[in-house]
Design a protein around this motif. Structure first.
Motif, PDB file in Angstrom:
ATOM      1  N   CYS A  12       0.933  -1.065  -0.423  1.00  0.00           N
ATOM      2  CA  CYS A  12       0.520   0.239  -0.030  1.00  0.00           C
ATOM      3  C   CYS A  12       0.721   1.481   0.047  1.00  0.00           C
ATOM      4  O   CYS A  12       0.790   2.413  -0.720  1.00  0.00           O
ATOM      5  CB  CYS A  12      -1.220  -0.160   1.284  1.00  0.00           C
ATOM      6  N   ILE A  15       2.185   1.661  -3.227  1.00  0.00           N
ATOM      7  CA  ILE A  15       0.547   2.189  -4.197  1.00  0.00           C
ATOM      8  C   ILE A  15       0.339   3.755  -3.955  1.00  0.00           C
ATOM      9  O   ILE A  15       0.539   4.667  -5.216  1.00  0.00           O
ATOM     10  CB  ILE A  15      -0.730   1.493  -3.324  1.00  0.00           C
ATOM     11  N   GLY A  16       0.081   4.165  -2.951  1.00  0.00           N
ATOM     12  CA  GLY A  16       0.374   5.678  -2.401  1.00  0.00           C
ATOM     13  C   GLY A  16       1.900   6.035  -3.185  1.00  0.00           C
ATOM     14  O   GLY A  16       0.807   7.481  -3.467  1.00  0.00           O
ATOM     15  N   LEU A  19       0.129   7.089  -6.612  1.00  0.00           N
ATOM     16  CA  LEU A  19      -0.700   8.015  -6.381  1.00  0.00           C
ATOM     17  C   LEU A  19      -1.090   8.474  -7.073  1.00  0.00           C
ATOM     18  O   LEU A  19      -1.564   9.841  -5.792  1.00  0.00           O
ATOM     19  CB  LEU A  19      -1.665   7.013  -5.553  1.00  0.00           C
ATOM     20  N   ILE A  26      -7.045   4.728  -8.693  1.00  0.00           N
ATOM     21  CA  ILE A  26      -6.132   3.955  -7.731  1.00  0.00           C
ATOM     22  C   ILE A  26      -6.574   1.751  -8.493  1.00  0.00           C
ATOM     23  O   ILE A  26      -5.933   1.060  -8.217  1.00  0.00           O
ATOM     24  CB  ILE A  26      -6.665   3.098  -6.189  1.00  0.00           C
ATOM     25  N   ALA A  61      -9.755   7.313  -2.516  1.00  0.00           N
ATOM     26  CA  ALA A  61      -8.334   6.324  -2.677  1.00  0.00           C
ATOM     27  C   ALA A  61      -8.507   5.516  -1.338  1.00  0.00           C
ATOM     28  O   ALA A  61      -8.201   4.012  -1.721  1.00  0.00           O
ATOM     29  CB  ALA A  61      -7.688   6.608  -3.305  1.00  0.00           C
ATOM     30  N   PRO A  62      -8.426   6.402  -0.557  1.00  0.00           N
ATOM     31  CA  PRO A  62      -8.837   5.422   0.938  1.00  0.00           C
ATOM     32  C   PRO A  62      -9.890   4.690   1.081  1.00  0.00           C
ATOM     33  O   PRO A  62      -9.597   3.695   2.416  1.00  0.00           O
ATOM     34  CB  PRO A  62      -8.600   7.164   1.896  1.00  0.00           C
ATOM     35  N   ILE A  65      -9.479   1.145  -0.834  1.00  0.00           N
ATOM     36  CA  ILE A  65      -8.211   0.127  -0.276  1.00  0.00           C
ATOM     37  C   ILE A  65      -8.861  -0.233   1.135  1.00  0.00           C
ATOM     38  O   ILE A  65      -8.081  -1.170   1.490  1.00  0.00           O
ATOM     39  CB  ILE A  65      -6.335   1.045  -0.531  1.00  0.00           C
ATOM     40  N   LEU A  85      -1.134   3.846   2.390  1.00  0.00           N
ATOM     41  CA  LEU A  85      -1.864   4.195   1.294  1.00  0.00           C
ATOM     42  C   LEU A  85      -1.211   6.067   1.110  1.00  0.00           C
ATOM     43  O   LEU A  85      -0.558   6.549   0.545  1.00  0.00           O
ATOM     44  CB  LEU A  85      -3.202   4.172   0.716  1.00  0.00           C
TER      45      LEU A  85
END
Length: 181
Positions: A12, A15-16, A19, A26, A61-62, A65, A85
């Motif tokens: 994560c 990904i963060g 992003l 995402i 996004a949050p 995830i 994230l």
């Protein structure tokens, strides 16, 4: 197979860090990391989490995830995924805050932001591709898409389009199966 929280956090974080462009980008990142590389979730589950993440209050996004993290490891997984994230962007904001005046005047930074904007457009197109392949499954769903798209072009309120789509989905669910394809 129980996913390790440390591994979930690090994925994560990755990904963060990638992003850029918000919640719309995402989906390809999650599909790549959670579905293709690790087989933790299916593409369909990720698309469902994305759809739910858009419908609930908060940032897409949050929300997305956390739903994925919850599916993998419950409440602890959701919290761990969220922390991962936001970790890289938080550090970046802390680091860049002291240089913001200089960065905004830099020609090089303007060029970098231009490149990032192009990358964001590509990631949004990939998101549309992922969602399309799961959502547009027959002539009826294609017709619904075209209708909603045309309503948007003609200035119909997005809230009204969503309500109409919900009503259409309810009516469709009551119809007998088998004739829509």
């Amino acid at each position: 197979m129980k996913i390790k929280l440390g591994e979930l956090f690090l994925i994560c974080v990755k990904i963060g860090a990638l992003l850029l462009g918000g919640g719309y980008v995402i989906v390809p990142l999650l599909v790549n990391e959670f579905s293709k590389k690790r087989n933790w979730l299916t593409r369909e589950e990720i698309i469902d989490f994305y759809a739910i993440g858009q419908c609930i209050p908060g940032i897409i996004a949050p929300n997305t995830i956390m739903l994925a993290g919850y599916k993998l490891r419950g409440k602890t997984g959701a919290f761990c995924a969220l922390l991962g994230l936001i970790f890289a962007p938080f550090l970046a904001i802390l680091t860049l805050a002291s240089f913001i005046g200089i960065l905004l005047q830099s020609i090089i930074m303007n060029d970098i932001f231009w490149g990032v904007n192009v990358a964001i457009i590509i990631l949004i197109i990939l998101t549309v591709k992922e969602v399309w392949s799961v959502s547009i499954v027959d002539k009826i769903t294609f017709l619904l898409f075209v209708s909603a798209f045309l309503m948007c072009i003609f200035g119909i309120s997005p809230a009204l389009i969503i309500v109409l789509a919900i009503m259409f989905g309810i009516v469709r669910s009551k119809m007998p199966k088998g004739g829509a394809k």
